[in-house]
Design a protein around this motif. Sequence first.
Motif, PDB file in Angstrom:
ATOM      1  N   THR A  15     -25.139  59.568  26.920  1.00 23.43           N
ATOM      2  CA  THR A  15     -25.532  60.366  28.079  1.00 23.43           C
ATOM      3  C   THR A  15     -25.396  59.599  29.396  1.00 23.43           C
ATOM      4  O   THR A  15     -25.330  60.221  30.452  1.00 23.43           O
ATOM      5  N   ARG A  16     -25.361  58.248  29.331  1.00 19.88           N
ATOM      6  CA  ARG A  16     -25.336  57.460  30.563  1.00 19.88           C
ATOM      7  C   ARG A  16     -24.197  56.454  30.638  1.00 19.88           C
ATOM      8  O   ARG A  16     -23.485  56.404  31.623  1.00 19.88           O
ATOM      9  N   SER A  17     -24.088  55.607  29.601  1.00 16.69           N
ATOM     10  CA  SER A  17     -23.114  54.515  29.701  1.00 16.69           C
ATOM     11  C   SER A  17     -22.601  54.089  28.333  1.00 16.69           C
ATOM     12  O   SER A  17     -23.311  54.165  27.338  1.00 16.69           O
ATOM     13  N   ALA A  18     -21.355  53.644  28.350  1.00 21.21           N
ATOM     14  CA  ALA A  18     -20.732  53.042  27.183  1.00 21.21           C
ATOM     15  C   ALA A  18     -20.004  51.798  27.677  1.00 21.21           C
ATOM     16  O   ALA A  18     -19.106  51.895  28.523  1.00 21.21           O
ATOM     17  N   LEU A  19     -20.421  50.641  27.183  1.00 25.07           N
ATOM     18  CA  LEU A  19     -19.865  49.368  27.619  1.00 25.07           C
ATOM     19  C   LEU A  19     -19.131  48.732  26.451  1.00 25.07           C
ATOM     20  O   LEU A  19     -19.653  48.706  25.326  1.00 25.07           O
ATOM     21  N   HIS A  20     -17.948  48.208  26.708  1.00 30.57           N
ATOM     22  CA  HIS A  20     -17.168  47.577  25.646  1.00 30.57           C
ATOM     23  C   HIS A  20     -16.725  46.202  26.104  1.00 30.57           C
ATOM     24  O   HIS A  20     -16.080  46.062  27.151  1.00 30.57           O
ATOM     25  N   LEU A  21     -17.095  45.162  25.334  1.00 36.70           N
ATOM     26  CA  LEU A  21     -16.677  43.797  25.631  1.00 36.70           C
ATOM     27  C   LEU A  21     -15.717  43.337  24.548  1.00 36.70           C
ATOM     28  O   LEU A  21     -16.049  43.374  23.363  1.00 36.70           O
ATOM     29  N   GLU A  22     -14.526  42.935  24.979  1.00 39.52           N
ATOM     30  CA  GLU A  22     -13.496  42.406  24.087  1.00 39.52           C
ATOM     31  C   GLU A  22     -13.314  40.925  24.392  1.00 39.52           C
ATOM     32  O   GLU A  22     -13.166  40.546  25.555  1.00 39.52           O
ATOM     33  N   MET A  23     -13.295  40.103  23.330  1.00 43.82           N
ATOM     34  CA  MET A  23     -13.215  38.655  23.535  1.00 43.82           C
ATOM     35  C   MET A  23     -12.112  37.992  22.714  1.00 43.82           C
ATOM     36  O   MET A  23     -12.018  36.770  22.696  1.00 43.82           O
ATOM     37  N   ARG A  62     -18.667  64.241  31.238  1.00 43.17           N
ATOM     38  CA  ARG A  62     -20.087  64.547  31.009  1.00 43.17           C
ATOM     39  C   ARG A  62     -21.005  63.657  31.854  1.00 43.17           C
ATOM     40  O   ARG A  62     -22.220  63.749  31.765  1.00 43.17           O
ATOM     41  N   GLY A  63     -20.426  62.755  32.643  1.00 46.10           N
ATOM     42  CA  GLY A  63     -21.219  61.887  33.504  1.00 46.10           C
ATOM     43  C   GLY A  63     -21.490  60.509  32.924  1.00 46.10           C
ATOM     44  O   GLY A  63     -22.244  59.727  33.500  1.00 46.10           O
ATOM     45  N   VAL A  64     -20.865  60.183  31.805  1.00 47.71           N
ATOM     46  CA  VAL A  64     -21.041  58.861  31.191  1.00 47.71           C
ATOM     47  C   VAL A  64     -20.080  57.886  31.863  1.00 47.71           C
ATOM     48  O   VAL A  64     -18.897  58.181  32.030  1.00 47.71           O
ATOM     49  N   VAL A  65     -20.587  56.732  32.254  1.00 49.13           N
ATOM     50  CA  VAL A  65     -19.757  55.684  32.820  1.00 49.13           C
ATOM     51  C   VAL A  65     -19.263  54.816  31.663  1.00 49.13           C
ATOM     52  O   VAL A  65     -20.064  54.285  30.892  1.00 49.13           O
ATOM     53  N   VAL A  66     -17.944  54.695  31.538  1.00 47.93           N
ATOM     54  CA  VAL A  66     -17.334  53.903  30.477  1.00 47.93           C
ATOM     55  C   VAL A  66     -16.662  52.694  31.111  1.00 47.93           C
ATOM     56  O   VAL A  66     -15.747  52.836  31.926  1.00 47.93           O
ATOM     57  N   ARG A  67     -17.176  51.511  30.754  1.00 48.81           N
ATOM     58  CA  ARG A  67     -16.627  50.269  31.300  1.00 48.81           C
ATOM     59  C   ARG A  67     -16.165  49.366  30.158  1.00 48.81           C
ATOM     60  O   ARG A  67     -16.841  49.269  29.143  1.00 48.81           O
ATOM     61  N   ALA A  86      -0.443  48.390  28.704  1.00 51.21           N
ATOM     62  CA  ALA A  86      -0.850  49.693  28.176  1.00 51.21           C
ATOM     63  C   ALA A  86      -2.116  50.235  28.844  1.00 51.21           C
ATOM     64  O   ALA A  86      -2.387  51.443  28.750  1.00 51.21           O
ATOM     65  N   THR A  87      -2.876  49.395  29.507  1.00 56.50           N
ATOM     66  CA  THR A  87      -4.170  49.801  30.068  1.00 56.50           C
ATOM     67  C   THR A  87      -4.096  51.019  30.991  1.00 56.50           C
ATOM     68  O   THR A  87      -4.943  51.912  30.886  1.00 56.50           O
ATOM     69  N   PRO A  88      -3.117  51.130  31.880  1.00 56.48           N
ATOM     70  CA  PRO A  88      -3.082  52.338  32.726  1.00 56.48           C
ATOM     71  C   PRO A  88      -2.949  53.629  31.922  1.00 56.48           C
ATOM     72  O   PRO A  88      -3.546  54.645  32.270  1.00 56.48           O
ATOM     73  N   HIS A  89      -2.200  53.593  30.833  1.00 55.65           N
ATOM     74  CA  HIS A  89      -1.956  54.783  30.014  1.00 55.65           C
ATOM     75  C   HIS A  89      -3.074  55.033  29.011  1.00 55.65           C
ATOM     76  O   HIS A  89      -3.403  56.179  28.730  1.00 55.65           O
ATOM     77  N   ALA A  90      -3.623  53.959  28.452  1.00 52.74           N
ATOM     78  CA  ALA A  90      -4.573  54.090  27.349  1.00 52.74           C
ATOM     79  C   ALA A  90      -6.032  54.066  27.793  1.00 52.74           C
ATOM     80  O   ALA A  90      -6.885  54.566  27.074  1.00 52.74           O
ATOM     81  N   ASN A  91      -6.331  53.489  28.931  1.00 52.75           N
ATOM     82  CA  ASN A  91      -7.725  53.334  29.352  1.00 52.75           C
ATOM     83  C   ASN A  91      -8.004  53.999  30.693  1.00 52.75           C
ATOM     84  O   ASN A  91      -8.866  54.875  30.798  1.00 52.75           O
ATOM     85  N   LEU A  92      -7.294  53.567  31.713  1.00 56.92           N
ATOM     86  CA  LEU A  92      -7.548  54.093  33.059  1.00 56.92           C
ATOM     87  C   LEU A  92      -7.283  55.593  33.135  1.00 56.92           C
ATOM     88  O   LEU A  92      -7.992  56.311  33.848  1.00 56.92           O
ATOM     89  N   ALA A  93      -6.300  56.076  32.396  1.00 51.92           N
ATOM     90  CA  ALA A  93      -5.950  57.503  32.435  1.00 51.92           C
ATOM     91  C   ALA A  93      -7.105  58.393  32.002  1.00 51.92           C
ATOM     92  O   ALA A  93      -7.218  59.527  32.454  1.00 51.92           O
ATOM     93  N   GLY A  94      -7.961  57.874  31.130  1.00 51.96           N
ATOM     94  CA  GLY A  94      -9.111  58.654  30.682  1.00 51.96           C
ATOM     95  C   GLY A  94     -10.332  58.504  31.572  1.00 51.96           C
ATOM     96  O   GLY A  94     -11.291  59.257  31.432  1.00 51.96           O
ATOM     97  N   GLY A  95     -10.317  57.520  32.461  1.00 52.99           N
ATOM     98  CA  GLY A  95     -11.445  57.313  33.353  1.00 52.99           C
ATOM     99  C   GLY A  95     -12.246  56.060  33.071  1.00 52.99           C
ATOM    100  O   GLY A  95     -13.289  55.845  33.686  1.00 52.99           O
ATOM    101  N   GLU A  96     -11.767  55.217  32.159  1.00 52.58           N
ATOM    102  CA  GLU A  96     -12.449  53.938  31.924  1.00 52.58           C
ATOM    103  C   GLU A  96     -12.274  53.044  33.143  1.00 52.58           C
ATOM    104  O   GLU A  96     -11.251  53.097  33.828  1.00 52.58           O
ATOM    105  N   LEU A  97     -13.244  52.204  33.373  1.00 49.79           N
ATOM    106  CA  LEU A  97     -13.150  51.141  34.353  1.00 49.79           C
ATOM    107  C   LEU A  97     -12.887  49.871  33.556  1.00 49.79           C
ATOM    108  O   LEU A  97     -13.566  49.614  32.557  1.00 49.79           O
ATOM    109  N   VAL A  98     -11.910  49.067  33.983  1.00 48.54           N
ATOM    110  CA  VAL A  98     -11.503  47.902  33.194  1.00 48.54           C
ATOM    111  C   VAL A  98     -11.432  46.669  34.085  1.00 48.54           C
ATOM    112  O   VAL A  98     -10.845  46.717  35.169  1.00 48.54           O
ATOM    113  N   ARG A  99     -12.033  45.580  33.589  1.00 44.71           N
ATOM    114  CA  ARG A  99     -11.936  44.280  34.260  1.00 44.71           C
ATOM    115  C   ARG A  99     -11.531  43.211  33.254  1.00 44.71           C
ATOM    116  O   ARG A  99     -11.810  43.323  32.065  1.00 44.71           O
TER     117      ARG A  99
END
Length: 170
Positions: A15-23, A62-67, A86-99
């Motif tokens: 309902t609010r946030s989904a955070l994903h850390l890749e290492m 739905r208002g969820v921030v995905v980072r 691939a990030t522009p097509h696979a992540n940013l295109a859906g609305g993810e924020l990526v750093r």
Amino acid sequence: MNASPTLDELLGRCTRSALHLEMRDGYGYSSPGFRAWRDGKPFDRTDFDAPWVNLIRATVDRGVVVRRARIVSEPVSDYIRYEHSATPHANLAGGELVRWLPRQRASDLALPGNDFWLFDGELVRFGLHSGDGEATGYDFSEDAAVVKLCATAFEAVWQRGIDHTEYRPT
């Protein structure tokens, strides 16, 4: 948790946030997208990425921030170079924020031992991988100390991270 919900189900409950850390410096070397990229062959990302892009777009709508934050070794591996392209097509295109955070800038951060998703600051799903980067399963935790570790780690990486539009893999 009794059952292991899918990532689609977990994002659907957010309902609010989904955070994903890749290492890791590599994932799924058997991926058709990576193999085509590595071999210099044409690859239409549209159908390949559509399920993920649609899922993230519906989640963000739905208002969820995905980072998503990625800690990477430099010089980057071939897989990370592919992932960056691939990030522009696979992540940013859906609305993810990526750093992106170069690993040498993460040395003083307390990080969990595995990649993770953190949903609404309440549930952690750790991704487990073999040494060659293939996914082997998941562990879940709702323990407050584990949630806090992951939330703190993610925010520290996010604060130091470089926005995808600015990061140039070396």
